[in-house]
Design a protein around this motif. Structure first.
Motif, PDB file in Angstrom:
ATOM      1  N   LEU A 200       0.828  -1.207   0.000  1.00  0.00           N
ATOM      2  CA  LEU A 200       0.000   0.000   0.000  1.00  0.00           C
ATOM      3  C   LEU A 200       0.862   1.256   0.000  1.00  0.00           C
ATOM      4  CD1 LEU A 200      -3.009  -0.733   2.390  1.00  0.00           C
ATOM      5  CD2 LEU A 200      -3.132   0.136   0.048  1.00  0.00           C
ATOM      6  N   MET A 201       1.939   1.225   0.783  1.00  0.00           N
ATOM      7  CA  MET A 201       2.828   2.379   0.845  1.00  0.00           C
ATOM      8  C   MET A 201       3.508   2.626  -0.503  1.00  0.00           C
ATOM      9  SD  MET A 201       4.486   1.889   4.657  1.00  0.00           S
ATOM     10  CE  MET A 201       3.412   1.806   6.103  1.00  0.00           C
ATOM     11  N   LEU A 202       3.956   1.546  -1.141  1.00  0.00           N
ATOM     12  CA  LEU A 202       4.581   1.682  -2.464  1.00  0.00           C
ATOM     13  C   LEU A 202       3.550   2.104  -3.508  1.00  0.00           C
ATOM     14  CD1 LEU A 202       6.903  -1.477  -2.459  1.00  0.00           C
ATOM     15  CD2 LEU A 202       7.578   0.919  -2.201  1.00  0.00           C
ATOM     16  N   LEU A 203       2.351   1.545  -3.377  1.00  0.00           N
ATOM     17  CA  LEU A 203       1.279   1.901  -4.306  1.00  0.00           C
ATOM     18  C   LEU A 203       0.928   3.384  -4.170  1.00  0.00           C
ATOM     19  CD1 LEU A 203      -0.586   0.491  -6.382  1.00  0.00           C
ATOM     20  CD2 LEU A 203      -2.303   0.344  -4.560  1.00  0.00           C
ATOM     21  N   GLY A 204       0.993   3.876  -2.913  1.00  0.00           N
ATOM     22  CA  GLY A 204       0.713   5.285  -2.680  1.00  0.00           C
ATOM     23  C   GLY A 204       1.667   6.178  -3.448  1.00  0.00           C
ATOM     24  N   MET A 205       2.949   5.822  -3.441  1.00  0.00           N
ATOM     25  CA  MET A 205       3.936   6.612  -4.178  1.00  0.00           C
ATOM     26  C   MET A 205       3.639   6.587  -5.675  1.00  0.00           C
ATOM     27  SD  MET A 205       7.525   5.770  -2.223  1.00  0.00           S
ATOM     28  CE  MET A 205       7.674   5.988  -0.439  1.00  0.00           C
TER      29      MET A 205
END
Length: 247
Positions: A200-205
């Motif tokens: 999710l954190m990587l997807l956010g970027m």
């Protein structure tokens, strides 16, 4: 603007944030992220350090501004005054609003990790609390988890004596050892929840930074990709610096 649309219509959400700045909303998202990051300490019963909390807020706000400045400067260099967004303070406010959307992904990811750990491995939480209170190193904490997972009473007694743990904490560790099943609970589910949080954190970027570059710079796929990677590295560096500072 519906901020939740960034999860399923990222380009539209970022475009709206750029054209309709809302710094109040952006600040709120950063503050919620800071609160979520401190929930584990509250849950574990560890003393709430107001100084660290305030410094985390300050550092997060500064990080938000720094990344926004980077996008603004890059936009000014590559687009110049021809960009419709380079028109005074409102343009920078729009970039800040767009950048703040990434904190939605961090908030959701943090909540998933917290809920997973507390629900899937309650005994691990009690061990983590003791490790935190006693300022155990990562090596000592890993060793303790291994001892309890192996249900090695003799080694636990030795460990507790070496660390001069009081009776209450020793009893808590023995209770964790006597827990039916592995201390990590449903290991597979726990692992998947952690991976989901990181994803999710990587997807956010990807969902936030790339649309910002494509909307503002329009340098083509390769050019936008380079700027996106640069922004991601800067943001990751700031996050790592904060983690080290407030560990």
């Amino acid at each position: 603007m519906s901020v939740l649309s960034v999860f399923y219509k990222p380009n539209k959400a970022v475009s709206e944030a750029l054209s309709k700045p809302n710094l109040g909303l952006g600040t709120l998202l950063v503050l919620i992220y800071c609160i979520v990051s401190f929930i584990p300490q509250i849950y574990l019963g560890i003393g709430f350090d107001i100084y660290k909390f305030l410094m985390t807020i300050i550092f997060s706000l500064v990080g938000w501004i720094v990344v926004s400045v980077i996008f603004y400067l890059l936009m000014s260099v590559f687009r110049g005054k021809s960009s419709k967004f380079v028109q005074g303070p409102a343009s920078f406010s729009g970039i800040m609003t767009a950048v703040s959307l990434i904190y939605l992904f961090f908030i959701v990811g943090g909540l998933i990790s917290l809920i997973s750990v507390t629900s899937l491995s309650p005994q691990f939480v009690s061990v983590a609390k003791i490790a935190k209170e006693e300022n155990f190193s990562n090596q000592d904490t890993t060793k303790l988890v291994g001892i309890i997972s192996a249900k090695n009473t003799e080694e636990l007694e030795t460990f507790a004596s070496e660390k001069t743990l009081d009776v209450e904490k020793k009893d808590a560790l023995y209770a964790a050892m006597n827990y039916e099943g592995n201390i990590l609970g449903n290991t597979n589910a726990l692992l998947w929840s952690v991976l989901l949080s990181l994803a999710l954190m990587l997807l956010g970027m990807l969902f936030v930074f790339y649309p910002i570059t494509s909307n503002l710079l329009k340098l083509g796929f390769i050019g936008n990709l380079v700027i996106f990677i640069l922004a991601m590295l800067v943001f990751a560096y700031l996050g790592n610096a904060m983690a080290v500072m407030f560990a």
